[in-house]
Every structure is written in C-alpha cells, then in structure tokens.
Write an enzyme that holds these catalytic residues in place. Structure first.
Site, PDB file in Angstrom:
ATOM      1  CD  GLU A  44      40.658  28.997  52.212  1.00 33.97           C
ATOM      2  OE1 GLU A  44      41.845  29.121  51.871  1.00 33.97           O
ATOM      3  OE2 GLU A  44      39.709  29.174  51.436  1.00 33.97           O
ATOM      4  CB  CYS A  60      42.724  34.374  35.681  1.00 34.08           C
ATOM      5  SG  CYS A  60      44.292  35.170  35.299  1.00 34.08           S
ATOM      6  CB  CYS A  83      41.485  37.517  28.340  1.00 31.62           C
ATOM      7  SG  CYS A  83      42.995  36.768  28.993  1.00 31.62           S
ATOM      8  CB  CYS A 122      38.474  38.328  32.313  1.00 36.48           C
ATOM      9  SG  CYS A 122      39.180  38.867  33.871  1.00 36.48           S
ATOM     10  CB  CYS A 182      44.053  42.560  32.552  1.00 33.16           C
ATOM     11  SG  CYS A 182      45.265  41.241  32.592  1.00 33.16           S
TER      12      CYS A 182
HETATM   13  S1  SF4 Z   1      42.100  39.544  31.467  1.00 31.25           S
HETATM   14 FE1  SF4 Z   1      43.887  39.331  32.821  1.00 31.25          FE
HETATM   15  S2  SF4 Z   1      43.004  38.759  34.803  1.00 31.25           S
HETATM   16 FE2  SF4 Z   1      41.419  38.407  33.257  1.00 31.25          FE
HETATM   17  S3  SF4 Z   1      41.651  36.259  32.636  1.00 31.25           S
HETATM   18 FE3  SF4 Z   1      42.885  37.467  31.227  1.00 31.25          FE
HETATM   19  S4  SF4 Z   1      44.933  37.495  32.116  1.00 31.25           S
HETATM   20 FE4  SF4 Z   1      43.510  36.860  33.736  1.00 31.25          FE
END
Ligand code: SF4
Length: 371
Positions: free
Chosen positions: A54, A209, A216, A219, A225
């Site tokens: 980290e 992201c 997206c 995602c 989102c």
């Molecule tokens: S849906 Fe929202 S959280 Fe997911 S990659 Fe796209 S902007 Fe990022």
C-alpha cells in the site's frame, strides 16, 4: 449500518440496507471472477505485506511496484528485519520509486512496531493509524485486505467509482467532498467479505471505471451508477484547478576524481530527497570553480558545463544545471564521513540516491556524454 445509495434522478443519498448490500454483493461477485487475485501481496495476504504494498502503491503504478515489492520482501521479509535495517539500506531498495518520505516512515513504523508490539503488526485500527505514514485509508486497507476486517478505504480508484456512482460533486481535497466520500465508503463496506469488497472496489477503478473511457457496459454496479444514468460520467470526480508550479534553478556539482568516483553529500533529514545521497548544490550565481578551490584547496584539472535537466516535484520544478569538475587526485579528505562519500558507479555502495541524480551520474559514465 449507515448506508448511502443514489436515488434514480438526483444522486441524492437515500438510506437502505438492501441497496447497500446489493451494491456490495455486485462488487464481491464481480471481484471473485474478474478481479485481480494474483497480486504478489495477496499470496499470501498479511498485514505486513499489504502495508508495504500500500505504501509503495501511493503515487506508483502496480506494474512498477511488483518489481520493487519482490526485492523489498526478499530483503526484509518481516517487520523485525525491516526494523533492524539501517535507513540507507531501506532507501537503497526504494531508489527510483520517489517520494522517499514513504520509505523513511515505513522504516520508522517498523521500529515502532518492533518496540511497542514485539514485532507483530497490530490488528486494531487505533493502533495501526498511530503508526508513521499511515492514514485512514491505508489503515483500512491493511486491516481489510490483511485481516478481512470491515473498514472502508478511499484511494484514488475507490474515490472515482464512488464519485461517479453517487454523483459526488467537487474535488476530493475539499472537506465537504471528502466527508461525503468517506460517508459512502463507510456505509457500503460489508461486515462480511470486506477484503474482497475493498479489493473489488480498487479493481473496478483500475480495470473498468477508468479515468477516461470507463467500460460501463461491463461494470457490475452500472445499475447503481448515477453518473451513467444521467450521462454525466465526465463530470466526476471533480478536479482541482491546478496551481502553476514554480521553477527553481540549481547548479549540481559533479566532482570526479581520477578513479572515476563522484562526490556525494547526504541531504538534510527534512525537505526534498531527505536523508538521500545527492550531488553538492550551489545557487546559480555562485562560482563552482571558486567553490572547488575553497573546498579542496587545489585547482580543478578540468571542468565543463552540461545541458540542464528538469525534474518535477509535486510543488515545484527543479531545473538542474550539471557542472562537472575533474580533480587530479585519487580522492580528497572528506569533511565528514557520515555526510560525504566518494561514489563509484562501477562499485556502488548500498545507499539511497534520487533517481534523477543516479541517472545523471550514470550518463556521465557513458562514452556519449564524455565526448
Ligand atoms: S457504470 Fe459508473 S461505476 Fe461503473 S464504470 Fe461506468 S462510471 Fe464507473
């Protein structure tokens, strides 16, 4: 548990355990299959290994950290070996990673753990966050990734995911924005599977992201989102108006003896490159040849100015003007053996040298620069 989930249209925070659990489940399920599960500090995960990784990952890419992490762990496999090392040994292994206060704090924290916790990394949040160089997010990462405890984290990747999912306005350095992001992070981390959830949030930020062109469509939390729903992804996270960085100019003296060794001085314990070994520096208006006569009591055997080089720090740019001076001697008495040394790149000592200085010294050893 406090929970924050964006409502359909406004991004306002509503509360509801089910929504938070659904969010966490989506992240955990995705991480299990698609996340990064073979990082060196995960095999095995321990508070010490997670801590070192980290600290290295602050300001540094994963691909670069892999190489440094392996060397560091080979030399310092546990807190006790790190605590027993000299600062020079630690800084040597850090050379090239930059932001050297990270290495000094790591070393100091190891000594605190050795003295106060008998060399065992503490597993209580209040004890971890007391250690030098460990803030709230790093403490959360160590205890969640290292011990599977339910603590939130908020590194750059997690910030980006949360800012977009919940349409959090503003730059994270502003108090209100930081408060909102921490509130969300704390409300969403699940009591179980915190390790996988936090790793999943970091992986989401690193793999899907992305700062530009987020994926997206792939995602797992796209249904939660707000930024996607409102077609406003590019507005989050908010940016700071960057101040222009001032430029400083310094002469960097490359004093070389007949054996090809270069004079290095240890930098003060505070400030830029603190505690590392670097070249003697002069203000631009000072005369390097007069400095050389006063310092060594002899005429230089030769000298030349080299093209300037630039190095960027977070708060200023350093324009270095290398000035090479050759001494017709095998060496000169050092003023203070603890603060000065002759450094021969052919037989390098185990000391920490800032990467730009190391590059400069090495470049001068190559035939092209010596013509
Ligand atoms: S849906 Fe929202 S959280 Fe997911 S990659 Fe796209 S902007 Fe990022």
């Amino acid at each position: 548990m406090l929970v924050g989930v964006a409502t359909q249209d406004t991004g306002e925070i509503a509360t509801g355990l089910d929504s938070a659990q659904a969010f966490a489940d989506a992240v955990v399920g995705w991480q299990r299959i698609h996340g990064r599960n073979d990082l060196p500090w995960q095999q095995p995960a321990s508070p010490y290994r997670v801590w070192v990784s980290e600290i290295m990952l602050q300001q540094t890419q994963v691909s670069r950290v892999r190489e440094y992490f392996a060397r560091f762990l080979a030399r310092f496999p546990d807190v006790t070996s790190l605590a027993a090392a000299s600062q020079d040994q630690v800084l040597e292994l850090w050379s090239g990673l930059g932001y050297y206060s990270r290495a000094r704090n790591l070393h100091r924290a190891a000594q605190v753990i050795a003295a106060a916790h008998a060399g065992t990394f503490p597993d209580r949040f209040d004890q971890v966050i007391e250690l030098p160089g460990i803030g709230r997010s790093t403490a959360g990462a160590i205890l969640s990734l290292g011990c599977d405890q339910a603590h939130p984290i908020l590194d750059a990747n997690v910030r980006r995911v949360l800012a977009r999912c919940f349409a959090v306005p503003g730059w994270h350095g502003e108090r209100a924005t930081a408060g909102r992001l921490w509130q969300l992070a704390a409300g969403l981390v699940p009591d179980h599977s915190a390790r996988r959830y936090n790793q999943g949030m970091m992986d989401l930020g690193a793999m899907l992201c992305l700062p530009r062109k987020p994926r997206c469509g792939d995602c797992p939390v796209s249904g939660h989102c707000t930024a996607v729903r409102n077609d406003s992804v590019e507005r989050y996270p908010g940016k700071r108006t960057a101040p222009t960085r001032p430029e400083r100019q310094r002469r960097m003296l490359i004093i070389r003896n007949r054996l090809g060794a270069t004079l290095l001085c240890r930098r003060p314990e505070q400030g830029i490159w603190a505690g590392l070994w670097s070249l003697p520096e002069l203000e631009m208006e000072s005369n390097p040849l007069e400095w050389c006569r006063a310092r060594f009591g002899r005429e230089p055997g030769g000298w030349r100015e080299l093209p300037p080089r630039e190095h960027g720090f977070s708060h200023y740019r350093l324009r270095m003007h290398p000035f090479e001076i050759l001494l017709e001697t095998d060496g000169c008495r050092l003023l203070d053996g603890d603060r000065e040394l002759w450094y021969n790149p052919e037989q390098p000592q185990a000391i920490g040298i800032p990467a730009p200085i190391s590059r400069l010294i090495r470049a001068l050893s190559t035939p092209e620069e010596n013509t």
